[in-house]
Write a protein that holds these residues in place. Sequence first.
Motif, PDB file in Angstrom:
ATOM      1  N   ALA A   1      -1.220  -1.662  11.812  1.00 13.62           N
ATOM      2  CA  ALA A   1      -2.484  -2.203  11.286  1.00 13.62           C
ATOM      3  C   ALA A   1      -2.272  -2.888   9.941  1.00 13.62           C
ATOM      4  CB  ALA A   1      -3.518  -1.090  11.161  1.00 13.62           C
ATOM      5  N   VAL A   2      -1.434  -2.307   9.095  1.00 13.44           N
ATOM      6  CA  VAL A   2      -1.157  -2.880   7.777  1.00 13.44           C
ATOM      7  C   VAL A   2      -0.280  -4.130   7.907  1.00 13.44           C
ATOM      8  CG1 VAL A   2       0.068  -2.451   5.592  1.00 13.44           C
ATOM      9  CG2 VAL A   2      -1.500  -0.728   6.511  1.00 13.44           C
ATOM     10  N   HIS A   3       0.736  -4.064   8.746  1.00 13.28           N
ATOM     11  CA  HIS A   3       1.653  -5.197   8.922  1.00 13.28           C
ATOM     12  C   HIS A   3       0.966  -6.420   9.533  1.00 13.28           C
ATOM     13  CE1 HIS A   3       5.265  -2.231   8.898  1.00 13.28           C
ATOM     14  NE2 HIS A   3       5.007  -2.688   7.683  1.00 13.28           N
ATOM     15  N   LYS A   4      -0.099  -6.187  10.296  1.00 14.96           N
ATOM     16  CA  LYS A   4      -0.871  -7.286  10.889  1.00 14.96           C
ATOM     17  C   LYS A   4      -1.351  -8.279   9.829  1.00 14.96           C
ATOM     18  CE  LYS A   4      -4.427  -5.667  13.012  1.00 14.96           C
ATOM     19  NZ  LYS A   4      -5.444  -5.084  13.898  1.00 14.96           N
ATOM     20  N   HIS A   5      -1.492  -7.809   8.603  1.00 13.94           N
ATOM     21  CA  HIS A   5      -2.037  -8.620   7.510  1.00 13.94           C
ATOM     22  C   HIS A   5      -0.947  -9.017   6.507  1.00 13.94           C
ATOM     23  CE1 HIS A   5      -5.918  -7.763   9.217  1.00 13.94           C
ATOM     24  NE2 HIS A   5      -5.544  -6.498   9.283  1.00 13.94           N
ATOM     25  N   ASP A   6       0.306  -8.962   6.955  1.00 13.94           N
ATOM     26  CA  ASP A   6       1.455  -9.361   6.138  1.00 13.94           C
ATOM     27  C   ASP A   6       1.583  -8.506   4.876  1.00 13.94           C
ATOM     28  OD1 ASP A   6       3.741 -10.882   5.622  1.00 13.94           O
ATOM     29  OD2 ASP A   6       2.626 -12.323   4.407  1.00 13.94           O
ATOM     30  N   SER A   7       1.137  -7.273   4.958  1.00  7.95           N
ATOM     31  CA  SER A   7       1.274  -6.335   3.843  1.00  7.95           C
ATOM     32  C   SER A   7       2.373  -5.338   4.175  1.00  7.95           C
ATOM     33  CB  SER A   7      -0.037  -5.585   3.604  1.00  7.95           C
ATOM     34  OG  SER A   7      -1.049  -6.471   3.199  1.00  7.95           O
ATOM     35  N   LYS A   8       2.899  -4.683   3.168  1.00 10.20           N
ATOM     36  CA  LYS A   8       3.913  -3.644   3.323  1.00 10.20           C
ATOM     37  C   LYS A   8       3.275  -2.298   3.015  1.00 10.20           C
ATOM     38  CE  LYS A   8       7.160  -6.792   3.781  1.00 10.20           C
ATOM     39  NZ  LYS A   8       7.648  -7.151   5.087  1.00 10.20           N
ATOM     40  N   ILE A   9       3.916  -1.236   3.533  1.00 13.72           N
ATOM     41  CA  ILE A   9       3.383   0.108   3.310  1.00 13.72           C
ATOM     42  C   ILE A   9       4.521   1.094   3.058  1.00 13.72           C
ATOM     43  CG2 ILE A   9       3.213   0.492   5.812  1.00 13.72           C
ATOM     44  CD1 ILE A   9       0.725   2.312   5.164  1.00 13.72           C
ATOM     45  N   PHE A  10       4.354   1.888   2.011  1.00 15.03           N
ATOM     46  CA  PHE A  10       5.299   2.949   1.661  1.00 15.03           C
ATOM     47  C   PHE A  10       4.623   4.292   1.926  1.00 15.03           C
ATOM     48  CE2 PHE A  10       8.051   0.872  -1.932  1.00 15.03           C
ATOM     49  CZ  PHE A  10       8.487  -0.100  -1.047  1.00 15.03           C
ATOM     50  N   MET A  11       5.429   5.287   2.261  1.00 16.11           N
ATOM     51  CA  MET A  11       4.915   6.646   2.434  1.00 16.11           C
ATOM     52  C   MET A  11       5.351   7.496   1.253  1.00 16.11           C
ATOM     53  SD  MET A  11       5.603   9.470   5.400  1.00 16.11           S
ATOM     54  CE  MET A  11       4.409   8.804   6.557  1.00 16.11           C
ATOM     55  N   GLN A  12       4.425   8.306   0.764  1.00 17.08           N
ATOM     56  CA  GLN A  12       4.729   9.246  -0.309  1.00 17.08           C
ATOM     57  C   GLN A  12       5.069  10.601   0.323  1.00 17.08           C
ATOM     58  OE1 GLN A  12       2.647  11.169  -4.278  1.00 17.08           O
ATOM     59  NE2 GLN A  12       1.364  10.050  -2.881  1.00 17.08           N
ATOM     60  N   LEU A  13       6.368  10.885   0.471  1.00 15.44           N
ATOM     61  CA  LEU A  13       6.806  12.167   1.015  1.00 15.44           C
ATOM     62  C   LEU A  13       6.529  13.246  -0.018  1.00 15.44           C
ATOM     63  CD1 LEU A  13      10.256  11.093   2.497  1.00 15.44           C
ATOM     64  CD2 LEU A  13       8.115  11.416   3.734  1.00 15.44           C
ATOM     65  N   HIS A  14       6.082  14.422   0.460  1.00 15.98           N
ATOM     66  CA  HIS A  14       5.602  15.403  -0.505  1.00 15.98           C
ATOM     67  C   HIS A  14       5.859  16.842  -0.066  1.00 15.98           C
ATOM     68  CE1 HIS A  14       2.918  16.899  -3.661  1.00 15.98           C
ATOM     69  NE2 HIS A  14       2.336  17.649  -2.759  1.00 15.98           N
ATOM     70  N   HIS A  15       6.267  17.635  -1.028  1.00 16.17           N
ATOM     71  CA  HIS A  15       6.266  19.101  -0.912  1.00 16.17           C
ATOM     72  C   HIS A  15       5.508  19.586  -2.129  1.00 16.17           C
ATOM     73  CE1 HIS A  15       7.895  23.166  -1.755  1.00 16.17           C
ATOM     74  NE2 HIS A  15       7.660  23.286  -0.465  1.00 16.17           N
TER      75      HIS A  15
ATOM     76  N   LEU B   1       0.860  -1.189   0.000  1.00 17.05           N
ATOM     77  CA  LEU B   1       0.000   0.000   0.000  1.00 17.05           C
ATOM     78  C   LEU B   1       0.890   1.230   0.000  1.00 17.05           C
ATOM     79  CD1 LEU B   1      -1.345  -2.276   2.098  1.00 17.05           C
ATOM     80  CD2 LEU B   1      -3.146  -0.599   2.070  1.00 17.05           C
ATOM     81  N   ILE B   2       0.484   2.259  -0.723  1.00 17.77           N
ATOM     82  CA  ILE B   2       1.230   3.517  -0.770  1.00 17.77           C
ATOM     83  C   ILE B   2       0.294   4.624  -0.288  1.00 17.77           C
ATOM     84  CG2 ILE B   2       2.565   5.126  -2.199  1.00 17.77           C
ATOM     85  CD1 ILE B   2       3.003   2.751  -4.149  1.00 17.77           C
ATOM     86  N   THR B   3       0.766   5.396   0.686  1.00 16.42           N
ATOM     87  CA  THR B   3      -0.069   6.469   1.223  1.00 16.42           C
ATOM     88  C   THR B   3      -0.270   7.563   0.186  1.00 16.42           C
ATOM     89  OG1 THR B   3       1.750   7.845   2.045  1.00 16.42           O
ATOM     90  CG2 THR B   3       0.912   6.105   3.529  1.00 16.42           C
ATOM     91  N   GLY B   4      -1.254   8.406   0.453  1.00  8.78           N
ATOM     92  CA  GLY B   4      -1.407   9.623  -0.329  1.00  8.78           C
ATOM     93  C   GLY B   4      -0.300  10.594   0.044  1.00  8.78           C
ATOM     94  N   VAL B   5      -0.306  11.786  -0.543  1.00  7.81           N
ATOM     95  CA  VAL B   5       0.743  12.762  -0.256  1.00  7.81           C
ATOM     96  C   VAL B   5       0.836  13.009   1.244  1.00  7.81           C
ATOM     97  CG1 VAL B   5       0.649  13.879  -2.500  1.00  7.81           C
ATOM     98  CG2 VAL B   5      -0.771  14.768  -0.667  1.00  7.81           C
ATOM     99  N   THR B   6       2.058  13.045   1.739  1.00 13.60           N
ATOM    100  CA  THR B   6       2.331  13.268   3.155  1.00 13.60           C
ATOM    101  C   THR B   6       3.307  14.423   3.247  1.00 13.60           C
ATOM    102  OG1 THR B   6       2.032  10.901   3.534  1.00 13.60           O
ATOM    103  CG2 THR B   6       3.069  12.166   5.294  1.00 13.60           C
ATOM    104  N   ARG B   7       2.832  15.534   3.773  1.00 15.65           N
ATOM    105  CA  ARG B   7       3.633  16.767   3.724  1.00 15.65           C
ATOM    106  C   ARG B   7       4.812  16.754   4.691  1.00 15.65           C
ATOM    107  NH1 ARG B   7      -1.382  18.598   5.905  1.00 15.65           N
ATOM    108  NH2 ARG B   7      -1.166  19.499   7.978  1.00 15.65           N
ATOM    109  N   ILE B   8       5.940  17.215   4.194  1.00 17.43           N
ATOM    110  CA  ILE B   8       7.178  17.253   4.970  1.00 17.43           C
ATOM    111  C   ILE B   8       7.319  18.551   5.755  1.00 17.43           C
ATOM    112  CG2 ILE B   8       8.418  15.642   3.485  1.00 17.43           C
ATOM    113  CD1 ILE B   8       9.783  18.231   2.260  1.00 17.43           C
ATOM    114  N   LEU B   9       6.523  19.567   5.416  1.00 16.90           N
ATOM    115  CA  LEU B   9       6.545  20.850   6.119  1.00 16.90           C
ATOM    116  C   LEU B   9       5.139  21.193   6.573  1.00 16.90           C
ATOM    117  CD1 LEU B   9       8.748  22.935   3.629  1.00 16.90           C
ATOM    118  CD2 LEU B   9       9.489  21.886   5.777  1.00 16.90           C
ATOM    119  N   SER B  10       5.011  21.699   7.790  1.00 24.35           N
ATOM    120  CA  SER B  10       3.683  22.036   8.301  1.00 24.35           C
ATOM    121  C   SER B  10       3.142  23.316   7.689  1.00 24.35           C
ATOM    122  CB  SER B  10       3.714  22.173   9.822  1.00 24.35           C
ATOM    123  OG  SER B  10       4.514  23.277  10.196  1.00 24.35           O
TER     124      SER B  10
END
Length: 164
Positions: free
Chosen positions: A92-106, A57-66
């Motif tokens: 929660a994701v790892h509980k189901h043997d899945s991996k998760i990536f974060m989309q770092l974003h500016h 799973l890949i997250t939506g945009v995740t902001r690096i600056l507030s």
Amino acid sequence: MSTLSKLFQPGRIGRMELKNRIVMAAMGTGYCPHDGYVLDEYIAFMEERAKGGTGLLITGVTRILSEVGMRPGSMGIYDDKLILGLRKLTDAVHKHDSKIFMQLHHSGTRTSEETRAVIPSAPSAIVHFRTGVVPRALTLLEIQHLIEAFGQGARRARDAGFDG
């Protein structure tokens, strides 16, 4: 063997093994408040996809600056105080043997002036082909700050248990 059968076989990205080759691409959900904290609704949304068998799973945009304007509902990774909530998400994701990536974003030139009254900025003051906005050119010091913010975001993502 049908061509689709490979979809359900384990796959690899570098040294990381995936249980299958099904990947959920990044998408915006609007499940996070203005400050970027992860809400239970977003965790439940992502966990359902992991439960359903998605390998990555890949997250939506995740902001690096507030302080940079973003679409409402996007996650943040700009401060260590956000790590605890993000750890709940990865657990929660790892509980189901899945991996998760974060989309770092500016958001750069796509910054919404209406959302946070922030003037868009980018490496050069070149008109954005889609919005028609001419951003303010970043200074070398601001570019260095962004490089550091991406690095800190990556560290926080690692500390929160993200796989990539």
